[in-house]
Design an enzyme around this catalytic site. Sequence first.
Site, PDB file in Angstrom:
ATOM      1  N   TYR A  18       6.481  -2.130   2.882  1.00 13.19           N
ATOM      2  CA  TYR A  18       6.059  -1.242   1.791  1.00 13.19           C
ATOM      3  C   TYR A  18       7.218  -0.792   0.904  1.00 13.19           C
ATOM      4  CZ  TYR A  18       1.814  -0.859   4.571  1.00 13.19           C
ATOM      5  OH  TYR A  18       0.673  -1.134   5.275  1.00 13.19           O
ATOM      6  N   HIS A  23       3.544   2.251  -4.534  1.00 13.98           N
ATOM      7  CA  HIS A  23       3.152   3.443  -3.776  1.00 13.98           C
ATOM      8  C   HIS A  23       4.359   4.148  -3.166  1.00 13.98           C
ATOM      9  CE1 HIS A  23      -0.423   5.598  -2.841  1.00 13.98           C
ATOM     10  NE2 HIS A  23      -0.623   5.181  -1.611  1.00 13.98           N
ATOM     11  N   TYR A  67       2.256   7.668   7.256  1.00 13.72           N
ATOM     12  CA  TYR A  67       1.656   6.938   6.141  1.00 13.72           C
ATOM     13  C   TYR A  67       1.255   7.929   5.055  1.00 13.72           C
ATOM     14  CZ  TYR A  67       1.900   2.556   8.560  1.00 13.72           C
ATOM     15  OH  TYR A  67       2.385   1.439   9.178  1.00 13.72           O
ATOM     16  N   ASN A  69      -1.331   8.820   3.418  1.00 11.31           N
ATOM     17  CA  ASN A  69      -2.497   9.691   3.548  1.00 11.31           C
ATOM     18  C   ASN A  69      -2.337  10.762   4.617  1.00 11.31           C
ATOM     19  OD1 ASN A  69      -3.530   8.110   1.541  1.00 11.31           O
ATOM     20  ND2 ASN A  69      -5.075   7.117   2.812  1.00 11.31           N
ATOM     21  N   ASN A 115      -4.309  10.733  -2.626  1.00 15.36           N
ATOM     22  CA  ASN A 115      -4.603  11.130  -1.249  1.00 15.36           C
ATOM     23  C   ASN A 115      -3.413  11.759  -0.538  1.00 15.36           C
ATOM     24  OD1 ASN A 115      -7.282  10.312  -1.412  1.00 15.36           O
ATOM     25  ND2 ASN A 115      -6.810   8.230  -0.750  1.00 15.36           N
TER      26      ASN A 115
END
Length: 188
Positions: A18, A23, A67, A69, A115
């Site tokens: 990631y 993000h 993570y 969220n 989120n």
Amino acid sequence: MSTPSLLAIGLGNPGAEYEDTRHNVGHQVIDGLSGRLDISLQHQSDALVGWGRYVDQKIGLAVPLTYMNRSGDAVAGLRAHYDLPIDRLLVIVDDLHLPVGTIRLRPTGSSGGHNGLAHVAQRLGTTEFSRLRVGIGNDFPEGRQSDYVLSPFTDEQRPAARSAREDAEDAVLTMARDDIDAAMNRFN
């Protein structure tokens, strides 16, 4: 430990897969700042955290190891551990409602459908915390939002994305040195 002028927390997802995604722009801003300020981030509970000085101000940098969220768990944990007033927190996130290359700093506000921000607000019990949104654009087909945010910037977007990250770093430093109003006046 003296109270810092600011604890900047860059949201994203953990793991190398990631690292370069849209993000994770919050993590990328913190990485840039840690290099500029020579602040080493160390593992602490569910985050990487480092402390240093900018001008005559104590500044903290952090990236949750949760993570996106579940980011609120790490943010609330850091706030409690360091007994920080809410106005000393700055949460840095990606924002697909802003064009690539733009940033927006606010002293409070809604999650805007993000989120990670929603979970931070839930865990802190308030939306009265500062947030710095870094634009990632929204050039994706309907229903492909997840694929878009979890992919890297395109070659065409990279220069604007890099510029926005640098502006975000400068906004954090302005906020640490002066205050959020000075940073908003300069960067919004």
